[in-house]
Enzyme design. Structure first.
Site, PDB file in Angstrom:
ATOM      1  CD1 TRP A   1      29.039  42.150  45.050  1.00 55.85           C
ATOM      2  CD2 TRP A   1      31.094  41.279  45.265  1.00 55.85           C
ATOM      3  NE1 TRP A   1      29.956  43.171  44.899  1.00 55.85           N
ATOM      4  CE2 TRP A   1      31.226  42.665  45.023  1.00 55.85           C
ATOM      5  CE3 TRP A   1      32.247  40.518  45.434  1.00 55.85           C
ATOM      6  CZ2 TRP A   1      32.464  43.304  44.950  1.00 55.85           C
ATOM      7  CZ3 TRP A   1      33.487  41.153  45.363  1.00 55.85           C
ATOM      8  CH2 TRP A   1      33.585  42.531  45.124  1.00 55.85           C
TER       9      TRP A   1
ATOM     10  CG  ASP B   1      25.832  36.250  51.471  1.00 57.05           C
ATOM     11  OD1 ASP B   1      25.215  36.534  52.518  1.00 57.05           O
ATOM     12  OD2 ASP B   1      26.603  37.050  50.899  1.00 57.05           O
TER      13      ASP B   1
ATOM     14  CE1 TYR C   1      26.754  42.090  47.579  1.00 54.58           C
ATOM     15  CE2 TYR C   1      25.952  39.838  47.631  1.00 54.58           C
ATOM     16  CZ  TYR C   1      26.761  40.839  48.135  1.00 54.58           C
ATOM     17  OH  TYR C   1      27.591  40.563  49.204  1.00 54.58           O
TER      18      TYR C   1
ATOM     19  CB  SER D   1      36.526  38.223  49.007  1.00 56.12           C
ATOM     20  OG  SER D   1      35.641  38.926  48.161  1.00 56.12           O
ATOM     21  N   PRO D   2      36.929  34.579  49.783  1.00 60.02           N
ATOM     22  CG  PRO D   2      36.025  32.447  49.506  1.00 60.02           C
ATOM     23  CD  PRO D   2      35.628  33.890  49.585  1.00 60.02           C
ATOM     24  CG  LEU D   3      38.885  31.565  45.971  1.00 60.19           C
ATOM     25  CD1 LEU D   3      38.315  30.907  44.710  1.00 60.19           C
ATOM     26  CD2 LEU D   3      40.053  30.735  46.518  1.00 60.19           C
TER      27      LEU D   3
ATOM     28  CD  GLU E   1      39.437  24.415  40.774  1.00 62.20           C
ATOM     29  OE1 GLU E   1      39.090  24.713  39.604  1.00 62.20           O
ATOM     30  OE2 GLU E   1      40.467  24.872  41.315  1.00 62.20           O
TER      31      GLU E   1
HETATM   32  N1  LIG Z   1      29.577  41.334  53.141  1.00 63.70           N
HETATM   33  C1  LIG Z   1      30.275  41.866  52.179  1.00 63.70           C
HETATM   34  O1  LIG Z   1      30.624  43.060  52.220  1.00 63.70           O
HETATM   35  C2  LIG Z   1      30.674  41.027  51.005  1.00 63.70           C
HETATM   36  C3  LIG Z   1      31.589  41.524  50.051  1.00 63.70           C
HETATM   37  C4  LIG Z   1      31.936  40.698  48.993  1.00 63.70           C
HETATM   38  C5  LIG Z   1      31.391  39.429  48.878  1.00 63.70           C
HETATM   39  N2  LIG Z   1      30.479  38.989  49.800  1.00 63.70           N
HETATM   40  C6  LIG Z   1      29.862  37.650  49.698  1.00 63.70           C
HETATM   41  O2  LIG Z   1      30.865  36.661  49.592  1.00 63.70           O
HETATM   42  C7  LIG Z   1      30.663  35.905  48.399  1.00 63.70           C
HETATM   43  C8  LIG Z   1      31.987  35.416  47.903  1.00 63.70           C
HETATM   44  O3  LIG Z   1      32.832  36.530  47.607  1.00 63.70           O
HETATM   45  P1  LIG Z   1      33.633  36.530  46.240  1.00 63.70           P
HETATM   46  O4  LIG Z   1      32.714  36.233  45.112  1.00 63.70           O
HETATM   47  O5  LIG Z   1      34.423  37.779  46.215  1.00 63.70           O
HETATM   48  O6  LIG Z   1      34.573  35.236  46.481  1.00 63.70           O
HETATM   49  P2  LIG Z   1      35.980  34.873  45.873  1.00 63.70           P
HETATM   50  O7  LIG Z   1      36.101  33.399  46.086  1.00 63.70           O
HETATM   51  O8  LIG Z   1      37.044  35.712  46.443  1.00 63.70           O
HETATM   52  O9  LIG Z   1      35.878  35.196  44.316  1.00 63.70           O
HETATM   53  C9  LIG Z   1      34.978  34.475  43.508  1.00 63.70           C
HETATM   54  C10 LIG Z   1      35.358  34.636  42.051  1.00 63.70           C
HETATM   55  O10 LIG Z   1      36.630  34.018  41.790  1.00 63.70           O
HETATM   56  C11 LIG Z   1      36.573  33.287  40.582  1.00 63.70           C
HETATM   57  N3  LIG Z   1      36.684  31.865  40.908  1.00 63.70           N
HETATM   58  C12 LIG Z   1      36.058  31.196  41.910  1.00 63.70           C
HETATM   59  N4  LIG Z   1      36.424  29.903  41.922  1.00 63.70           N
HETATM   60  C13 LIG Z   1      37.298  29.747  40.929  1.00 63.70           C
HETATM   61  C14 LIG Z   1      38.019  28.633  40.447  1.00 63.70           C
HETATM   62  N5  LIG Z   1      37.930  27.432  41.020  1.00 63.70           N
HETATM   63  N6  LIG Z   1      38.836  28.811  39.373  1.00 63.70           N
HETATM   64  C15 LIG Z   1      38.958  30.026  38.794  1.00 63.70           C
HETATM   65  N7  LIG Z   1      38.290  31.129  39.197  1.00 63.70           N
HETATM   66  C16 LIG Z   1      37.464  30.984  40.265  1.00 63.70           C
HETATM   67  C17 LIG Z   1      35.227  33.613  39.931  1.00 63.70           C
HETATM   68  O11 LIG Z   1      35.328  34.822  39.176  1.00 63.70           O
HETATM   69  P3  LIG Z   1      35.602  34.867  37.590  1.00 63.70           P
HETATM   70  O12 LIG Z   1      35.369  33.497  37.033  1.00 63.70           O
HETATM   71  O13 LIG Z   1      34.672  35.878  37.060  1.00 63.70           O
HETATM   72  O14 LIG Z   1      37.027  35.308  37.472  1.00 63.70           O
HETATM   73  C18 LIG Z   1      34.370  33.901  41.157  1.00 63.70           C
HETATM   74  O15 LIG Z   1      33.214  34.648  40.886  1.00 63.70           O
HETATM   75  C19 LIG Z   1      29.909  36.875  47.474  1.00 63.70           C
HETATM   76  O16 LIG Z   1      29.200  36.236  46.462  1.00 63.70           O
HETATM   77  C20 LIG Z   1      28.987  37.553  48.460  1.00 63.70           C
HETATM   78  O17 LIG Z   1      27.874  36.721  48.727  1.00 63.70           O
HETATM   79  C21 LIG Z   1      30.140  39.772  50.865  1.00 63.70           C
END
Ligand SMILES: NC(=O)c1ccc[n+]([C@@H]2O[C@H](COP(=O)([O-])OP(=O)(O)OC[C@H]3O[C@@H](n4cnc5c(N)ncnc54)[C@H](OP(=O)(O)O)[C@@H]3O)[C@@H](O)[C@H]2O)c1
Length: 324
Positions: free
Chosen positions: A21, A49, A54, A210-212, A295
């Site tokens: 996403w 996923d 997306y 969105s664990p972060l 990381e």
């Molecule tokens: N079912 C649903 O409605 C739904 C909704 C949302 C997501 N999802 C799924 O869940 C997955 C994960 O969600 P999310 O992408 O929102 O997860 P997240 O872990 O909350 O955010 C990920 C973003 O945080 C930043 N990041 C991650 N690791 C990092 C690190 N070690 N250091 C610094 N920045 C870091 C990156 O963005 P930047 O580098 O661009 O800042 C990365 O793209 C999605 O890809 C999707 O497959 C599902």
């Protein structure tokens, strides 16, 4: 890497998985996406996923092309997609879980992924205007046609999930087996008491997202929105309020020393916290560059470190936050 069953189902998913996403197509091209998928796979990730919505289908195209080039054995990984929002501005093809949309939608996803089937197919949201019975029958048909192996829900109310399970049981149909809820230190409502029957009594799995909190829980937003972060991606300005919310930023400040005392980065700490919940099957991570994948995969080293004292300190840090 450790693997957990998707609830009561026979299939197992890696504790950490990788989603696409925002990132695939908007932030990462095919090469960068392949690098991240490889880093995750090498660390033991077996679940990738995706969703129709997306990047309006482009994310599925990139993941499909990446998997072709990477050439991994099909049995060694799981791919998901999700249907609900649709790609066409048409009453029968957007914000719906009607039978026509679902049966045509899965064909579109498989075409873009260039695959014969997905392992998991989610209803990306619930649709109050379509009877749950119609949706359950349609998802059953998709599985019977071999286009998906299992199906699940995303962001459904507990009562809706229980109704879908009851309908499937009544008619001996394929039941939904997994929910995809938001879950992180700042957003914990999907594991509230009303879900106990779903996860505990019905053995429902969960692949959490969105664990972060979109990166907030890495600490990168404490001094504003970095230009190279998700908060600055065009089209996702709606995330900025949450990424700059003073109460949430204060919680991140309070969590930082707890992570540091554990020897973890805030990202690793926040990911590991999700996994200390036994009802979580897999935490879907997101990344915009391969260094983040490296990381984040190391978060597994910290899952066993959430002692009672640490959990108490976390509760105190969360103190003033009104959890949604
Ligand atoms: N079912 C649903 O409605 C739904 C909704 C949302 C997501 N999802 C799924 O869940 C997955 C994960 O969600 P999310 O992408 O929102 O997860 P997240 O872990 O909350 O955010 C990920 C973003 O945080 C930043 N990041 C991650 N690791 C990092 C690190 N070690 N250091 C610094 N920045 C870091 C990156 O963005 P930047 O580098 O661009 O800042 C990365 O793209 C999605 O890809 C999707 O497959 C599902």
């Amino acid at each position: 890497m450790n693997y957990r069953h998707l609830g009561n189902a026979g299939i197992q998913v890696s504790e950490l998985s990788l989603g696409s996403w925002v990132t695939f197509h908007l932030q990462t091209d095919l090469k960068a996406s392949m690098d991240m998928m490889s880093a995750a796979y090498d660390a033991g990730v077996n679940f990738f996923d995706n969703a129709e919505a997306y990047a309006l289908g482009k994310s599925e195209e990139i993941m499909g092309a990446a998997l072709k080039r990477l050439g991994w054995r099909r049995g060694s990984y799981l791919v998901s997609t999700k249907l609900f929002w649709g790609l066409h501005d048409n009453p029968n093809e957007k914000n719906t879980l009607n039978r026509k949309y679902l049966l045509e939608g899965i064909d579109g996803s498989l075409r873009r992924l260039d695959m014969d089937y997905v392992d998991l197919l989610y209803c990306h949201r619930s649709d109050p205007s379509t009877p749950i019975e119609e949706t359950v029958w349609a998802m059953h048909s998709i599985i019977e046609r071999g286009k998906a192996l299992y199906w699940g829900t995303s962001e459904w109310e507990a009562a809706e999930i229980l109704e879908a399970i009851a309908i499937a049981e009544r008619h001996h149909l394929h039941k939904p087996i997994v929910e995809q809820p938001v879950y992180n230190l700042l957003e914990q409502h999907r594991f509230g008491p009303e879900y106990e029957a779903v996860y505990k009594d019905h053995g429902y799995g969960s692949t959490t997202w969105s664990p972060l909190a979109s990166g907030l829980l890495t600490g990168k937003y404490q001094k504003g929105i970095p230009a190279d972060s998700r908060g600055a991606v065009q089209g996702y300005e709606w995330l900025q309020d949450g990424l700059q919310d003073a109460k949430r930023l204060a919680v991140v400040d309070a969590l930082e020393p707890i992570a540091a005392a554990m020897g973890a980065t805030l990202a690793q700490f926040s990911l590991a916290w999700c996994l200390q919940n036994p009802w979580v099957s897999s935490v879907i991570t997101g990344a915009s560059r391969v260094e983040q994948v490296h990381e984040n995969m190391k978060a597994l080293n910290f899952v066993a470190k959430f002692s009672d004292d640490v959990m108490t300190a976390i509760d105190e840090a969360l103190g003033g936050l009104h959890q949604a």
